[in-house]
Design a protein around this motif. Structure first.
Motif, PDB file in Angstrom:
ATOM      1  N   PRO A  34       0.816  -1.218   0.000  1.00 46.91           N
ATOM      2  CA  PRO A  34       0.000   0.000   0.000  1.00 46.91           C
ATOM      3  C   PRO A  34       0.853   1.274   0.000  1.00 46.91           C
ATOM      4  N   MET A  35       2.002   1.232   0.694  1.00 48.52           N
ATOM      5  CA  MET A  35       2.873   2.401   0.689  1.00 48.52           C
ATOM      6  C   MET A  35       3.405   2.652  -0.720  1.00 48.52           C
ATOM      7  N   ALA A  36       3.794   1.589  -1.413  1.00 46.66           N
ATOM      8  CA  ALA A  36       4.291   1.734  -2.781  1.00 46.66           C
ATOM      9  C   ALA A  36       3.221   2.349  -3.682  1.00 46.66           C
ATOM     10  N   LEU A  37       1.998   1.867  -3.569  1.00 44.74           N
ATOM     11  CA  LEU A  37       0.918   2.400  -4.392  1.00 44.74           C
ATOM     12  C   LEU A  37       0.636   3.865  -4.084  1.00 44.74           C
ATOM     13  N   ASN A  38       0.669   4.237  -2.810  1.00 46.32           N
ATOM     14  CA  ASN A  38       0.463   5.645  -2.436  1.00 46.32           C
ATOM     15  C   ASN A  38       1.581   6.534  -2.947  1.00 46.32           C
ATOM     16  N   LEU A  39       2.825   6.069  -2.850  1.00 53.23           N
ATOM     17  CA  LEU A  39       3.941   6.854  -3.368  1.00 53.23           C
ATOM     18  C   LEU A  39       3.808   7.043  -4.877  1.00 53.23           C
ATOM     19  N   GLY A  42       1.402   9.580  -5.751  1.00 56.03           N
ATOM     20  CA  GLY A  42       1.945  10.904  -5.480  1.00 56.03           C
ATOM     21  C   GLY A  42       3.036  11.308  -6.454  1.00 56.03           C
ATOM     22  N   SER A  43       3.176  10.565  -7.545  1.00 53.02           N
ATOM     23  CA  SER A  43       4.153  10.849  -8.605  1.00 53.02           C
ATOM     24  C   SER A  43       5.599  10.737  -8.145  1.00 53.02           C
ATOM     25  N   VAL A  44       5.851   9.935  -7.124  1.00 60.79           N
ATOM     26  CA  VAL A  44       7.219   9.691  -6.679  1.00 60.79           C
ATOM     27  C   VAL A  44       7.827   8.633  -7.591  1.00 60.79           C
ATOM     28  N   PRO A  45       8.974   8.925  -8.221  1.00 62.42           N
ATOM     29  CA  PRO A  45       9.635   7.908  -9.034  1.00 62.42           C
ATOM     30  C   PRO A  45      10.091   6.768  -8.126  1.00 62.42           C
ATOM     31  N   LEU A  46       9.532   5.582  -8.320  1.00 59.94           N
ATOM     32  CA  LEU A  46       9.684   4.515  -7.348  1.00 59.94           C
ATOM     33  C   LEU A  46      10.175   3.219  -7.983  1.00 59.94           C
ATOM     34  N   THR A  47      11.148   2.613  -7.304  1.00 55.56           N
ATOM     35  CA  THR A  47      11.612   1.266  -7.635  1.00 55.56           C
ATOM     36  C   THR A  47      11.422   0.414  -6.397  1.00 55.56           C
ATOM     37  N   VAL A  48      10.867  -0.783  -6.584  1.00 59.13           N
ATOM     38  CA  VAL A  48      10.626  -1.669  -5.457  1.00 59.13           C
ATOM     39  C   VAL A  48      11.373  -2.979  -5.649  1.00 59.13           C
ATOM     40  N   GLU A  60       4.187  -2.982 -11.679  1.00 55.89           N
ATOM     41  CA  GLU A  60       4.668  -2.317 -12.901  1.00 55.89           C
ATOM     42  C   GLU A  60       3.515  -1.650 -13.649  1.00 55.89           C
ATOM     43  N   ASN A  61       2.323  -2.233 -13.546  1.00 59.53           N
ATOM     44  CA  ASN A  61       1.148  -1.642 -14.195  1.00 59.53           C
ATOM     45  C   ASN A  61       0.752  -0.313 -13.553  1.00 59.53           C
ATOM     46  N   GLN A  62       1.294  -0.017 -12.382  1.00 63.81           N
ATOM     47  CA  GLN A  62       1.003   1.228 -11.663  1.00 63.81           C
ATOM     48  C   GLN A  62       2.115   2.263 -11.852  1.00 63.81           C
ATOM     49  N   GLY A  63       3.040   1.992 -12.776  1.00 64.54           N
ATOM     50  CA  GLY A  63       4.138   2.923 -13.039  1.00 64.54           C
ATOM     51  C   GLY A  63       5.319   2.750 -12.110  1.00 64.54           C
ATOM     52  N   ILE A  64       5.374   1.627 -11.410  1.00 69.90           N
ATOM     53  CA  ILE A  64       6.435   1.344 -10.459  1.00 69.90           C
ATOM     54  C   ILE A  64       7.450   0.415 -11.124  1.00 69.90           C
ATOM     55  N   THR A  65       8.720   0.710 -10.970  1.00 66.12           N
ATOM     56  CA  THR A  65       9.775  -0.150 -11.484  1.00 66.12           C
ATOM     57  C   THR A  65      10.037  -1.261 -10.479  1.00 66.12           C
ATOM     58  N   VAL A  66      10.118  -2.492 -10.942  1.00 69.23           N
ATOM     59  CA  VAL A  66      10.413  -3.632 -10.088  1.00 69.23           C
ATOM     60  C   VAL A  66      11.843  -4.085 -10.385  1.00 69.23           C
TER      61      VAL A  66
END
Length: 118
Positions: A34-39, A42-48, A60-66
């Motif tokens: 949930p924290m990753a999705l919220n970040l 919030g347009s935070v460039p995020l890698t998990v 990845e479908n949410q714009g998050i790099t894995v």
């Protein structure tokens, strides 16, 4: 200062442009996902990264790099957030990521369980 909600803060009556820091989140379990999705919202460039890659499914479908590894996840991060099961795992992450961590990065550990080893 990390600002996730304010994309155009006002200072002295003027809007100032702020960029979001490149962020890595290590641990996307019950609290981390949930924290990753919220970040990401919030347009935070995020890698998990997560030890169990299946927990990263769909991010990845949410714009998050894995990332495939923790050192890969933090390589360019200005902010690193770890949210793992215990202090021993946190210490292993720190040891594994030491050479990949930027000198100016901030590492925030959010413990899931209290431990004397963290």
């Amino acid at each position: 200062m990390l600002s996730v909600l304010a994309t155009e803060p006002i200072f002295g009556g003027r809007k100032i442009a702020m960029s979001q820091p490149k962020t890595a989140l290590l641990g996307v379990g019950l609290m981390g996902r949930p924290m990753a999705l919220n970040l990401a919202r919030g347009s935070v460039p995020l890698t998990v990264w997560n030890r169990s890659a299946v927990k990263c499914a769909g991010l990845e479908n949410q714009g998050i790099t894995v990332a495939n590894s923790a050192p890969e996840a933090i390589a360019d991060a200005e902010v690193v957030i770890s949210m793992v099961a215990d202090g021993a795992i946190t210490q292993t992450l720190v040891d594994d990521c030491r050479t990949a961590l930027r000198a100016d990065a901030v590492w925030i550990d959010i413990p899931i369980k209290h431990s004397n080893s963290a």
